[in-house]
Structures are given as C-alpha cells and as structure tokens.
Write a protein that holds these residues in place. Structure first.
Motif, PDB file in Angstrom:
ATOM      1  N   VAL A 295       0.838  -1.211   0.000  1.00 50.17           N
ATOM      2  CA  VAL A 295       0.000   0.000   0.000  1.00 50.17           C
ATOM      3  C   VAL A 295       0.869   1.257   0.000  1.00 50.17           C
ATOM      4  CG1 VAL A 295      -1.654   1.337   1.370  1.00 50.17           C
ATOM      5  CG2 VAL A 295      -1.940  -1.147   1.147  1.00 50.17           C
ATOM      6  N   ALA A 296       1.999   1.195   0.729  1.00 44.39           N
ATOM      7  CA  ALA A 296       2.873   2.370   0.856  1.00 44.39           C
ATOM      8  C   ALA A 296       3.825   2.519  -0.338  1.00 44.39           C
ATOM      9  CB  ALA A 296       3.676   2.268   2.154  1.00 44.39           C
ATOM     10  N   GLY A 297       3.815   1.553  -1.257  1.00 40.15           N
ATOM     11  CA  GLY A 297       4.727   1.623  -2.395  1.00 40.15           C
ATOM     12  C   GLY A 297       6.170   1.362  -2.002  1.00 40.15           C
ATOM     13  N   VAL A 298       6.350   0.545  -0.959  1.00 44.11           N
ATOM     14  CA  VAL A 298       7.692   0.207  -0.478  1.00 44.11           C
ATOM     15  C   VAL A 298       8.014  -1.228  -0.888  1.00 44.11           C
ATOM     16  CG1 VAL A 298       9.029  -0.262   1.628  1.00 44.11           C
ATOM     17  CG2 VAL A 298       7.676   1.832   1.453  1.00 44.11           C
ATOM     18  N   GLU A 299       9.208  -1.424  -1.460  1.00 44.18           N
ATOM     19  CA  GLU A 299       9.628  -2.776  -1.823  1.00 44.18           C
ATOM     20  C   GLU A 299      10.085  -3.485  -0.560  1.00 44.18           C
ATOM     21  OE1 GLU A 299      13.169  -5.255  -4.064  1.00 44.18           O
ATOM     22  OE2 GLU A 299      13.243  -3.055  -4.092  1.00 44.18           O
ATOM     23  N   LEU A 300       9.474  -4.625  -0.257  1.00 47.45           N
ATOM     24  CA  LEU A 300       9.805  -5.360   0.963  1.00 47.45           C
ATOM     25  C   LEU A 300      10.719  -6.525   0.623  1.00 47.45           C
ATOM     26  CD1 LEU A 300       9.121  -5.687   4.030  1.00 47.45           C
ATOM     27  CD2 LEU A 300       7.395  -7.342   3.300  1.00 47.45           C
ATOM     28  N   ARG A 301      11.813  -6.653   1.378  1.00 42.51           N
ATOM     29  CA  ARG A 301      12.727  -7.770   1.138  1.00 42.51           C
ATOM     30  C   ARG A 301      12.836  -8.602   2.411  1.00 42.51           C
ATOM     31  NH1 ARG A 301      15.832  -7.221  -3.677  1.00 42.51           N
ATOM     32  NH2 ARG A 301      17.138  -8.817  -2.748  1.00 42.51           N
ATOM     33  N   ILE A 302      12.583  -9.888   2.272  1.00 42.31           N
ATOM     34  CA  ILE A 302      12.692 -10.797   3.415  1.00 42.31           C
ATOM     35  C   ILE A 302      13.567 -11.973   2.981  1.00 42.31           C
ATOM     36  CG2 ILE A 302      11.455 -12.124   5.157  1.00 42.31           C
ATOM     37  CD1 ILE A 302       8.920 -10.619   4.488  1.00 42.31           C
ATOM     38  N   PRO A 303      14.813 -12.035   3.444  1.00 48.37           N
ATOM     39  CA  PRO A 303      15.655 -13.189   3.091  1.00 48.37           C
ATOM     40  C   PRO A 303      15.023 -14.478   3.618  1.00 48.37           C
ATOM     41  CG  PRO A 303      16.988 -11.434   4.068  1.00 48.37           C
ATOM     42  CD  PRO A 303      15.545 -11.058   4.273  1.00 48.37           C
ATOM     43  N   PRO A 304      15.429 -15.643   3.062  1.00 44.90           N
ATOM     44  CA  PRO A 304      14.902 -16.903   3.596  1.00 44.90           C
ATOM     45  C   PRO A 304      15.166 -16.992   5.100  1.00 44.90           C
ATOM     46  CG  PRO A 304      16.649 -17.285   1.966  1.00 44.90           C
ATOM     47  CD  PRO A 304      16.365 -15.829   1.975  1.00 44.90           C
ATOM     48  N   LEU A 305      14.280 -17.657   5.817  1.00 47.45           N
ATOM     49  CA  LEU A 305      14.361 -17.671   7.278  1.00 47.45           C
ATOM     50  C   LEU A 305      15.716 -18.163   7.797  1.00 47.45           C
ATOM     51  CD1 LEU A 305      12.743 -16.915   9.713  1.00 47.45           C
ATOM     52  CD2 LEU A 305      12.010 -19.293   9.880  1.00 47.45           C
ATOM     53  N   SER A 306      16.319 -19.126   7.083  1.00 49.40           N
ATOM     54  CA  SER A 306      17.616 -19.664   7.530  1.00 49.40           C
ATOM     55  C   SER A 306      18.691 -18.584   7.505  1.00 49.40           C
ATOM     56  CB  SER A 306      18.038 -20.832   6.649  1.00 49.40           C
ATOM     57  OG  SER A 306      18.100 -20.405   5.302  1.00 49.40           O
ATOM     58  N   LEU A 307      18.461 -17.513   6.747  1.00 50.65           N
ATOM     59  CA  LEU A 307      19.417 -16.406   6.713  1.00 50.65           C
ATOM     60  C   LEU A 307      18.951 -15.230   7.576  1.00 50.65           C
ATOM     61  CD1 LEU A 307      20.377 -16.467   2.926  1.00 50.65           C
ATOM     62  CD2 LEU A 307      21.772 -17.240   4.851  1.00 50.65           C
ATOM     63  N   CYS A 308      17.693 -15.281   8.060  1.00 58.33           N
ATOM     64  CA  CYS A 308      17.180 -14.215   8.953  1.00 58.33           C
ATOM     65  C   CYS A 308      17.613 -14.448  10.386  1.00 58.33           C
ATOM     66  CB  CYS A 308      15.649 -14.179   8.909  1.00 58.33           C
ATOM     67  SG  CYS A 308      15.001 -13.342   7.456  1.00 58.33           S
ATOM     68  N   THR A 309      17.593 -15.718  10.826  1.00 55.66           N
ATOM     69  CA  THR A 309      18.051 -16.019  12.179  1.00 55.66           C
ATOM     70  C   THR A 309      19.586 -15.944  12.175  1.00 55.66           C
ATOM     71  OG1 THR A 309      17.966 -18.335  11.588  1.00 55.66           O
ATOM     72  CG2 THR A 309      16.082 -17.477  12.776  1.00 55.66           C
ATOM     73  N   ASP A 310      20.186 -15.894  13.359  1.00 56.72           N
ATOM     74  CA  ASP A 310      21.636 -15.717  13.420  1.00 56.72           C
ATOM     75  C   ASP A 310      22.353 -16.841  12.669  1.00 56.72           C
ATOM     76  OD1 ASP A 310      21.181 -13.496  14.877  1.00 56.72           O
ATOM     77  OD2 ASP A 310      21.810 -14.327  16.808  1.00 56.72           O
ATOM     78  N   ASN A 311      23.308 -16.471  11.837  1.00 61.05           N
ATOM     79  CA  ASN A 311      24.025 -17.466  11.033  1.00 61.05           C
ATOM     80  C   ASN A 311      25.384 -16.928  10.608  1.00 61.05           C
ATOM     81  OD1 ASN A 311      23.901 -16.505   7.968  1.00 61.05           O
ATOM     82  ND2 ASN A 311      21.992 -15.885   8.984  1.00 61.05           N
ATOM     83  N   GLY A 312      26.257 -17.827  10.183  1.00 63.48           N
ATOM     84  CA  GLY A 312      27.601 -17.423   9.767  1.00 63.48           C
ATOM     85  C   GLY A 312      27.657 -16.957   8.323  1.00 63.48           C
ATOM     86  N   ALA A 313      26.691 -17.396   7.508  1.00 65.37           N
ATOM     87  CA  ALA A 313      26.723 -17.040   6.080  1.00 65.37           C
ATOM     88  C   ALA A 313      26.578 -15.537   5.881  1.00 65.37           C
ATOM     89  CB  ALA A 313      25.619 -17.799   5.346  1.00 65.37           C
ATOM     90  N   MET A 314      25.742 -14.904   6.704  1.00 64.93           N
ATOM     91  CA  MET A 314      25.553 -13.451   6.552  1.00 64.93           C
ATOM     92  C   MET A 314      26.842 -12.704   6.909  1.00 64.93           C
ATOM     93  SD  MET A 314      23.075 -12.596   9.813  1.00 64.93           S
ATOM     94  CE  MET A 314      23.725 -12.369  11.475  1.00 64.93           C
ATOM     95  N   ILE A 315      27.591 -13.250   7.859  1.00 64.09           N
ATOM     96  CA  ILE A 315      28.865 -12.635   8.261  1.00 64.09           C
ATOM     97  C   ILE A 315      29.897 -12.818   7.141  1.00 64.09           C
ATOM     98  CG2 ILE A 315      30.703 -12.696  10.020  1.00 64.09           C
ATOM     99  CD1 ILE A 315      27.888 -11.645  10.959  1.00 64.09           C
ATOM    100  N   ALA A 316      29.876 -14.018   6.548  1.00 54.70           N
ATOM    101  CA  ALA A 316      30.776 -14.280   5.423  1.00 54.70           C
ATOM    102  C   ALA A 316      30.427 -13.378   4.238  1.00 54.70           C
ATOM    103  CB  ALA A 316      30.682 -15.752   5.019  1.00 54.70           C
ATOM    104  N   ALA A 317      29.128 -13.185   3.995  1.00 56.67           N
ATOM    105  CA  ALA A 317      28.694 -12.346   2.869  1.00 56.67           C
ATOM    106  C   ALA A 317      29.148 -10.906   3.046  1.00 56.67           C
ATOM    107  CB  ALA A 317      27.168 -12.407   2.730  1.00 56.67           C
TER     108      ALA A 317
END
Ligand code: KG4
Ligand code: ZN
Length: 347
Positions: A295-317
């Motif tokens: 409704v607000a014209g905002v693009e929403l981005r939600i990474p897969p849940l395995s990357l939303c919870t704490d993980n090492g891949a996001m740190i590596a990225a």
C-alpha cells in the motif's frame, strides 16, 4: 558466479554459525544452536551459551567445510562477528577466528552483527539495493537502521528502550504458561484467537512520545498489560482466554514494528524495507509487512528464514563485500565488544 572465498563465524548469542560464501554465492550455512539448553530458564543464559560455542565450534566448522567442499587453505578471508552480543559468547568466535587466521595466514575481518543481518540479503539472485531501511527483530535486538552504503554508512534510527521484540514473545509466553521459545508458541496459541479482542497498548506511538522516540520501541509495558489481563481473569476465578490474548498481543507487537518501519521509509524517502532476525518467522509480521508495504509503495525484502536467524553465512557475505571493496583487514588487535555501535560496520 565468482568472488572471494570467505568463511564467516557467528557466536554472538545462542547460535554457533559457520558460513562459507564465494562472493554472493552461498556455499555452506552450518548452525548449531544451544536453544534447548536455555529452554528451562525461559531465556538465553550467557555462560551456558559461551560454553556451548566452545563445544560446537569445531564440529560446525567441519560441517561447513564439508558442505561447501572446500579446505581451510583455499580461503581468501575470514570474517567474524565481534559485536554487539553476549561478551563471553562473542569471545569464543573471535578467539577461534584469530587462531585460524594466524595459523593459515588468512586476512581477518571483524564485522558488526547487525550489519551482518543486512548482509544476508546479498546472498540472493537480486542483490541488496541501497539506500534501504532495515528492521532487525530478534530475541536480542529490535533495531531500525538506515543503510545508505553497506560498507561505509549505516545509521541507527532507533531501537528498543527496554525488551527486544523476541524477548517480549518469550516473556509473554511464559506468563501464559507456554514453552520457550515464545515466538512459535504464541503463533500456535494465537490460531483461532481474535486479534481485536483486547486492545493492548502500542508504546511510543502517541504524538508526545514521537518527538523523542519516533523510531524507538518499548515492549515492557505491553508485557505488563498482558500480565494484568491474565491476573484479572484469574482473580475472577476464570482461565485467561489464551488464544485471544496471544492474538491480541501479537497484533500489538506487529502493528508497532510495521508502523514505525514504514514511517521511516516515508520520512526519509526510502522506498525499500529489509527485514531480519528470528522474529521474522512470525507469520502475522510477514503478512502485515507485505500488505502494508504494498500500500505504501515500499519494496519489501525478506531473506529466507535460515538467513534471517543468526548465522555465519551473513557474516561471510558481509566479509566478502568488504574484501571486494578493497577494504584492509582488521588484523589481530581488535576485541569482542558487547555494545559495538552499528555505525562501526567493521573494526
Ligand atoms: O534471531 P534469533 O534466532 O536469535 C536471537 O535472538 O539472536 O531470534 C530468536 C527470537 C526468540 O526470542 C524467539 O521467540 C523469536 O525470535 N521468534 C519468534 C518466532 N520464532 C522465533 N517471534 C515471533 N514469532 C515467531 N514465529
Ligand atoms: Zn541477530
């Protein structure tokens, strides 16, 4: 796809995460969680978490290397979370990362956990675009960020002034006699409940609060309101209406989170919102954010849940992005910093 081969180490809370990426390509995301050990205490116990990291680190590292099909000597860099988080838990990852970097002669990057959550969105076919507003909600944080440039310019717009959103779910679950972690328990209990049954407070949303706390959150008053409601029912000799309480509580949390995040997008003229953190598992949060962002014209981005919870891949990225941007490594002189500000993207 190509890019630097980077190992990421994450031990800021109760997840031992070891991830491996090649540039923006995810090769491995191995995780060991000590959540079960904290269940009987109703929340994460720092000492228990730190000890669990010591035990889990080596097997999790081996699992990640096997999953990625690479060896340690092939790594171009190592990235590690050095804050914010639990001091003792952070120290385990930082110590391990320094030991590996020293033994292998590999460049080491110390990175910010919260910025790492945003970095999770790099591991996607359509890469992260900036500027973006990011809402990070977990058991440890509730932070609203303005990310102008992932490597150089991240601003804290606001954060919780008391409990984190996930913590509120955990505490309210306990009040209702539901098991830890509270988020999934409340979700289950809320099924069939009426989200409008009880009008729980939406803290820091009145005009007088918005002046000072426009992008801040507060959940401890909401928790108290739920406690009063439950007590009042019991005083009348009734059982509290658990489904209605759970649904109404969840609605109050979600309403405030989405309202403030989209207000930031509108105020700052940023048409993008990224979600991260374990509370993103909440179905109602995803639903409300999706509907109201559209409704607000905002693009929403939600990474897969395995990357939303704490993980090492996001740190590596995030580490890979720093390497590609030509930033110099951190060396071995940095320390774990439990209150590392989000503006310090890397140490
Ligand atoms: O990111 P995370 O795995 O770990 C940290 O806290 O750093 O987040 C865990 C938190 C817990 O407080 C848990 O209750 C919450 O995320 N959570 C949820 C849901 N699943 C997990 N909160 C609301 N709804 C859920 N479905
Ligand atoms: Zn986190």
């Amino acid at each position: 796809m190509s890019g630097p081969l980077v190992l990421g180490i994450e031990t800021s809370c109760d997840e031992t995460g070891i991830g491996i990426v090649r540039g923006r390509e995810l090769l491995a995301n191995a995780i060991a969680s000590s959540m079960d050990e904290h269940a009987r205490y109703g929340g994460v116990v720092p000492e228990v978490a730190a000890r669990a990291h010591v035990e889990a680190l080596r097997p999790t590292l081996d699992a990640a290397l096997a999953e990625a099909g690479v060896t340690l000597d092939e790594l171009d860099a190592i990235a590690v979370t050095n804050g914010p988080g639990l001091a003792g838990a952070l120290m385990v990852g930082v110590g391990a990362a320094k030991g590996l970097a020293l033994a292998l002669g590999t460049p080491l990057y110390a990175v910010n956990h919260l910025v790492g959550h945003v970095g999770a969105d790099l591991l996607d076919s359509s890469p992260l675009e900036t500027p973006t507003v990011a809402l990070l909600v977990s058991g440890g944080h509730t932070s609203l960020l303005l990310v102008r440039d992932l490597e150089r310019d991240v601003e804290l717009l606001g954060e919780t002034i008391d409990d984190a959103a996930g913590e509120a779910f955990d505490k309210v679950a306990r009040l209702l006699g539901l098991p830890y972690p509270g988020g999934p328990s409340i979700d289950r209990a809320a099924e069939g409940g009426d989200p409008a049954a009880i009008r729980f407070p939406r803290a820091l949303t009145l005009p007088k609060d918005l002046e000072r706390h426009r992008y801040d959150f507060s959940f401890s008053g909401l928790k108290t309101a739920v406690a009063r409601h439950v007590e009042a029912a019991r005083d009348r000799g009734e059982e509290p209406p658990v489904a209605d309480v759970a649904a109404s509580f969840r609605e109050a949390v979600v309403d405030v989170l989405v309202t403030k995040a989209l207000a930031a997008c509108a105020d700052l003229g940023v048409p993008r919102l990224l979600l991260g953190g374990g509370v993103v598992a909440n179905a109602r949060l995803r639903e409300a954010a999706t509907a109201r962002a559209a409704v607000a014209g905002v693009e929403l981005r939600i990474p897969p849940l395995s990357l939303c919870t704490d993980n090492g891949a996001m740190i590596a990225a995030l580490g890979a992005r720093l390497v590609e941007a030509g930033q110099r490594p951190s060396g071995l002189g940095f320390a774990a910093d439990s209150t590392l500000p989000v503006t310090t993207i890397r140490s």
